[in-house]
Design a protein around this motif. Structure first.
Motif, short mmCIF file in Angstrom:
data_model
loop_
_atom_site.label_atom_id
_atom_site.label_comp_id
_atom_site.label_asym_id
_atom_site.label_seq_id
_atom_site.Cartn_x
_atom_site.Cartn_y
_atom_site.Cartn_z
N ARG A 1 0.86 -1.19 0.00
CA ARG A 1 0.00 0.00 0.00
C ARG A 1 0.89 1.24 0.00
O ARG A 1 2.04 1.18 0.42
N ARG A 2 0.34 2.36 -0.42
CA ARG A 2 1.12 3.61 -0.50
C ARG A 2 1.79 3.98 0.81
O ARG A 2 2.89 4.50 0.82
N ASN A 3 1.15 3.71 1.90
CA ASN A 3 1.67 4.14 3.21
C ASN A 3 2.61 3.11 3.85
O ASN A 3 3.05 3.30 4.97
N GLU A 4 2.93 2.02 3.17
CA GLU A 4 3.78 0.98 3.74
C GLU A 4 5.22 1.13 3.26
O GLU A 4 5.47 1.55 2.12
N ASP A 5 6.15 0.78 4.13
CA ASP A 5 7.58 0.85 3.80
C ASP A 5 8.08 -0.42 3.12
O ASP A 5 9.02 -0.38 2.34
#
Length: 191
Positions: free
Chosen positions: A128-132
């Motif tokens: 997801r966009r917010n995952e590193d």
């Protein structure tokens, strides 16, 4: 794709970019300004992503797996809130096959012989966009016995924010081969 160079752009970690001829081999990017210049090999310490045109725009990004220091150069198969990455590799497998050994004109004896063969593999990751870090989803052409979780376990752990996907996998409306449909469904209905 490995045998050809495509016109495209290399995007560097410092925000700069270079246009030229690009070839992707495993986790390296081979770059030439044009056919006459000398090639330069870039890796994850320098490059953020690569894009080029091969019948359609292809984009590659370096991805990081949790608890693993090495970065992988992965094809961005779905570029949305939930990204789907594909990593292509070859693995060596040993095949045992009978080989004819003629003893005389009337009789042929077969002996077992081992051959090394390269087998293409494809491994898919989610992010997801917010995952590193990326999360392993599934793979094809590999020996999956080393993976900690089965496909259903990965889906039930990763998609806790989308119960509909978990239910579809449990009812086998979505199977392992439907990895692309799962990502598209999530991006349309669950994000």
């Amino acid at each position: 794709m490995y045998a050809q160079k495509y016109e495209g752009t290399v995007y560097f970690n410092d925000g700069t970019e270079k246009k030229g001829l690009i070839k992707v081999i495993n986790d390296d990017v081979l770059f030439k300004k044009d056919k006459k210049t000398r090639r330069v090999i870039y890796n994850s310490s320098q490059v953020d992503s690569v894009s080029f045109f091969d019948k359609a725009v292809r984009k590659y990004e370096y991805i990081k797996r949790e608890n693993n220091d090495s970065l992988l150069l992965a094809y961005v198969k779905v570029d949305d809130y939930l990204k789907l990455y594909k990593v292509l590799r070859d693995r060596e497998i040993t095949i045992t096959a009978p080989q004819p050994l003629a003893t005389d004109a009337s009789e042929t004896v077969h002996i077992e012989r081992e051959y090394q063969q390269r087998q293409p593999t494809a491994t898919y990751y989610l992010k997801r966009r917010n995952e590193d870090f990326v999360t392993y989803l599934t793979s094809f052409g590999t020996d999956n016995t080393n993976k900690e979780n089965t496909f259903k376990e990965v889906v039930s752990e990763y998609f806790t924010d989308c119960q509909a996907i978990i239910e579809k996998v449990e009812k086998e409306k979505f199977k392992k081969k439907d990895y692309l449909k799962i990502v598209e469904y999530y991006n349309k209905k669950c994000q």
